[in-house]
Design a protein around this motif. Structure first.
Motif, PDB file in Angstrom:
ATOM      1  N   SER A 132     -27.914 -33.387   3.417  1.00 25.29           N
ATOM      2  CA  SER A 132     -27.357 -34.079   4.510  1.00 25.29           C
ATOM      3  C   SER A 132     -27.110 -35.681   4.503  1.00 25.29           C
ATOM      4  O   SER A 132     -26.288 -36.235   5.053  1.00 25.29           O
ATOM      5  N   LYS A 133     -27.922 -36.172   3.653  1.00 28.40           N
ATOM      6  CA  LYS A 133     -27.970 -37.701   3.461  1.00 28.40           C
ATOM      7  C   LYS A 133     -26.679 -38.011   2.309  1.00 28.40           C
ATOM      8  O   LYS A 133     -25.903 -38.889   2.613  1.00 28.40           O
ATOM      9  N   ALA A 134     -26.537 -37.259   1.417  1.00 23.65           N
ATOM     10  CA  ALA A 134     -25.407 -37.649   0.346  1.00 23.65           C
ATOM     11  C   ALA A 134     -24.069 -37.163   0.908  1.00 23.65           C
ATOM     12  O   ALA A 134     -23.271 -37.895   0.404  1.00 23.65           O
ATOM     13  N   LYS A 135     -23.719 -36.311   1.597  1.00 23.12           N
ATOM     14  CA  LYS A 135     -22.547 -35.873   2.109  1.00 23.12           C
ATOM     15  C   LYS A 135     -21.889 -36.966   2.983  1.00 23.12           C
ATOM     16  O   LYS A 135     -22.461 -38.011   3.324  1.00 23.12           O
ATOM     17  N   PRO A 317     -19.046 -22.094   8.449  1.00 20.68           N
ATOM     18  CA  PRO A 317     -18.958 -22.977   9.691  1.00 20.68           C
ATOM     19  C   PRO A 317     -20.263 -22.720  10.239  1.00 20.68           C
ATOM     20  O   PRO A 317     -20.812 -24.059  10.699  1.00 20.68           O
ATOM     21  N   PHE A 318     -21.093 -22.190   9.947  1.00 18.81           N
ATOM     22  CA  PHE A 318     -22.500 -22.247  10.416  1.00 18.81           C
ATOM     23  C   PHE A 318     -23.247 -23.468   9.865  1.00 18.81           C
ATOM     24  O   PHE A 318     -23.948 -24.323  10.444  1.00 18.81           O
ATOM     25  N   PHE A 319     -23.080 -23.588   8.315  1.00 13.66           N
ATOM     26  CA  PHE A 319     -24.082 -24.653   7.937  1.00 13.66           C
ATOM     27  C   PHE A 319     -23.200 -25.884   7.923  1.00 13.66           C
ATOM     28  O   PHE A 319     -23.801 -26.999   7.837  1.00 13.66           O
ATOM     29  N   SER A 320     -21.931 -26.149   8.132  1.00  7.27           N
ATOM     30  CA  SER A 320     -21.198 -27.377   8.602  1.00  7.27           C
ATOM     31  C   SER A 320     -21.845 -27.809   9.893  1.00  7.27           C
ATOM     32  O   SER A 320     -22.006 -28.851  10.141  1.00  7.27           O
ATOM     33  N   GLN A 321     -22.051 -26.905  11.030  1.00 13.89           N
ATOM     34  CA  GLN A 321     -22.880 -27.135  12.174  1.00 13.89           C
ATOM     35  C   GLN A 321     -24.158 -27.518  11.751  1.00 13.89           C
ATOM     36  O   GLN A 321     -24.535 -28.582  12.452  1.00 13.89           O
ATOM     37  N   TYR A 322     -24.642 -27.001  11.117  1.00 12.34           N
ATOM     38  CA  TYR A 322     -26.341 -27.155  10.693  1.00 12.34           C
ATOM     39  C   TYR A 322     -26.344 -28.892  10.474  1.00 12.34           C
ATOM     40  O   TYR A 322     -27.311 -29.463  10.848  1.00 12.34           O
ATOM     41  N   ALA A 326     -28.296 -31.794  12.163  1.00 14.45           N
ATOM     42  CA  ALA A 326     -29.302 -32.783  11.504  1.00 14.45           C
ATOM     43  C   ALA A 326     -28.711 -34.202  11.456  1.00 14.45           C
ATOM     44  O   ALA A 326     -29.656 -34.968  11.518  1.00 14.45           O
ATOM     45  N   ASP A 327     -27.590 -34.741  11.393  1.00  7.69           N
ATOM     46  CA  ASP A 327     -27.179 -35.954  11.416  1.00  7.69           C
ATOM     47  C   ASP A 327     -27.672 -36.675  12.740  1.00  7.69           C
ATOM     48  O   ASP A 327     -27.627 -37.938  12.788  1.00  7.69           O
ATOM     49  N   LEU A 382     -25.428 -18.848  18.282  1.00  6.34           N
ATOM     50  CA  LEU A 382     -26.363 -20.076  19.276  1.00  6.34           C
ATOM     51  C   LEU A 382     -25.984 -21.234  18.939  1.00  6.34           C
ATOM     52  O   LEU A 382     -26.131 -22.280  19.735  1.00  6.34           O
ATOM     53  N   ILE A 383     -25.843 -21.541  17.493  1.00  7.72           N
ATOM     54  CA  ILE A 383     -25.682 -22.872  17.122  1.00  7.72           C
ATOM     55  C   ILE A 383     -24.451 -23.643  17.460  1.00  7.72           C
ATOM     56  O   ILE A 383     -24.404 -25.038  17.401  1.00  7.72           O
ATOM     57  N   THR A 384     -23.653 -22.993  18.062  1.00  8.20           N
ATOM     58  CA  THR A 384     -22.229 -23.460  18.572  1.00  8.20           C
ATOM     59  C   THR A 384     -22.499 -24.290  19.845  1.00  8.20           C
ATOM     60  O   THR A 384     -21.676 -24.949  20.152  1.00  8.20           O
ATOM     61  N   SER A 385     -23.755 -23.932  20.374  1.00 13.39           N
ATOM     62  CA  SER A 385     -23.949 -24.782  21.826  1.00 13.39           C
ATOM     63  C   SER A 385     -24.234 -26.227  21.359  1.00 13.39           C
ATOM     64  O   SER A 385     -25.368 -26.509  20.830  1.00 13.39           O
ATOM     65  N   SER A 386     -23.383 -27.113  21.705  1.00 14.19           N
ATOM     66  CA  SER A 386     -23.526 -28.620  21.232  1.00 14.19           C
ATOM     67  C   SER A 386     -22.971 -29.330  22.445  1.00 14.19           C
ATOM     68  O   SER A 386     -22.322 -28.980  23.252  1.00 14.19           O
TER      69      SER A 386
END
Length: 406
Positions: A132-135, A317-322, A326-327, A382-386
């Motif tokens: 998450s830091k490196a990307k 798409p799930f982990f791009s949201q993740y 996190a950011d 449920l992770i799409t709720s932003s």
């Protein structure tokens, strides 16, 4: 201005180097573990462990991992993610050596589960924190997509190779080969500096009210992972009964999925991007459930390909949201709480299966396990709720995901 641009390019170059090291390390680790991962439950069963004992082993491991994740978060804050991640490899070595020597020393499941849990606790929170830091925040989808293709590509080679080794020589020899490769994965991490300044983890920074849906979503996805890693291999073994053939199902499924991912990326880009994950969750629910219909090698190939194909549409798409979420949170606290939710949901799913062993036969219990995993895929949406302010960023990320598959 020139100094600023120079500093910017230096930072970007350092980020690229960090990512490349991460790609190499994760590729080697994934390949090494893919040689044996799907065969471990079968290996334990063939050594005389009952289905009930196998489920109990994974429950105990998840329990130790729950507490280990919290301690790992504290360690990340004090020593840095890379140092903690590097420490996971000698612990993983201990676990793999114990698996190899299990027929000789008959380790108890309690003792066997400790290094298994600790190696995962030290690795995954630190890995997610570091990636998450490196990307590059402006190319999250592209970088997650690249990592996925590398992991799945090399991971696809492992099952069939490991299956052949297990069938001809025995699972122990596959584990020995896995030890060599996974230890090589630690080399890119050795002596590396941390990306950002370390700070102590403070769990109170994590807002349960804002993130509980993410925790349920990630926990649901872990239940599906439990079904793939534990239940599905055992079900295949009772139907097919051959390590090499089971390995070939996993390999062919992944290779076909990777080949078709190019076309998937283009197709996904035509639709409203914020709905991709919701639709993929539904599709993967049905393909995951279809595993209970397997009765032969041919049907296993067909269903294996279908479920792997829907998995790629869900996973990226799930982990791009993740990582986006996190950011916008306290990163280490977010990652640790998410991993702890995984442990809780995995324990719940495995406890259901443990109870089933008292009332149902083996096949029925495994079918229940497939169903539990399929339900978990529905929770992942449920992770799409932003928050609204994140919506435009998420749409851009989905576009990058499609490009990453081309």
């Amino acid at each position: 201005m020139n100094n600023f641009m120079h500093a910017h390019h230096m930072h970007h170059g350092r980020q690229n180097k960090e990512l490349n090291e991460m790609y190499v390390s994760m590729t080697l680790r994934t390949f090494g573990l893919s040689l044996i991962a799907i065969f471990i439950p079968i290996y334990l069963y063939n050594l005389g462990f009952s289905l009930r004992t196998i489920f109990l082993y994974y429950i105990i491991s998840s329990l130790f991992q729950f507490f280990g994740d919290y301690l790992a978060g504290k360690a990340i804050g004090r020593f840095g993610a890379k140092h903690v991640m590097s420490l996971s490899y000698p612990v993983l070595l201990i676990h793999l050596v114990m698996l190899v020597t299990l027929p000789i020393y008959h380790w108890s499941i309690w003792l066997l589960s400790i290094p298994a849990a600790l190696s995962l606790s030290l690795f995954w929170p630190a890995y997610h924190d570091d990636f998450s830091k490196a990307k590059d925040k402006k190319a999250t989808g592209k970088e997650v997509g690249k990592l996925f293709i590398l992991m799945e590509g090399f991971g696809a080679l492992g099952p069939i190779m490991g299956g052949i080794v297990a069938q001809v020589f025995g699972v122990q020899y596959g584990i020995i080969i896995a030890i060599v490769i996974t230890m090589a994965a630690a080399i890119p991490l050795l002596g590396k500096k941390e990306i950002t300044k370390r700070r102590p983890m403070a769990i109170e920074r994590f807002s349960l009210r804002e993130n509980y849906k993410d925790m349920i979503a990630y926990g649901g996805l872990s239940m599906e992972g439990m079904a793939i890693a534990i239940v599905w291999p055992l079900l295949l073994f009772f139907i097919i009964g051959n390590y090499a053939r089971i390995g070939s199902i996993a390999t062919i499924s992944l290779l076909v999925t990777i080949a078709l991912s190019i076309f998937i990326g283009k197709a996904v880009d035509k639709y409203k991007k914020e709905n991709v994950l919701r639709v993929s969750s539904l599709v993967h629910f049905f393909t995951s459930t279809s595993r209970i219909l397997v009765t032969s090698l041919n049907s296993a190939y067909i269903i294996g390909v279908a479920s792997s194909l829907s998995h790629i549409i869900l996973w990226v798409p799930f982990f791009s949201q993740y990582y986006l979420h996190a950011d916008k949170n306290s990163r280490t606290e977010y990652v640790v709480e998410m991993e702890m939710s995984v442990d809780i949901f995995r324990m719940l799913g495995l406890t259901v299966l443990l109870i089933c062993t008292y009332f149902f036969d083996i096949k029925t219990t495994l079918i229940v396990g497939i169903a539990v995993g399929a339900v978990g895929t529905l929770l992942s949406m449920l992770i799409t709720s932003s928050k609204k302010k994140e919506l435009s960023k998420e749409i851009r990320v989905h576009k990058e995901i499609a490009k990453a598959s081309v």
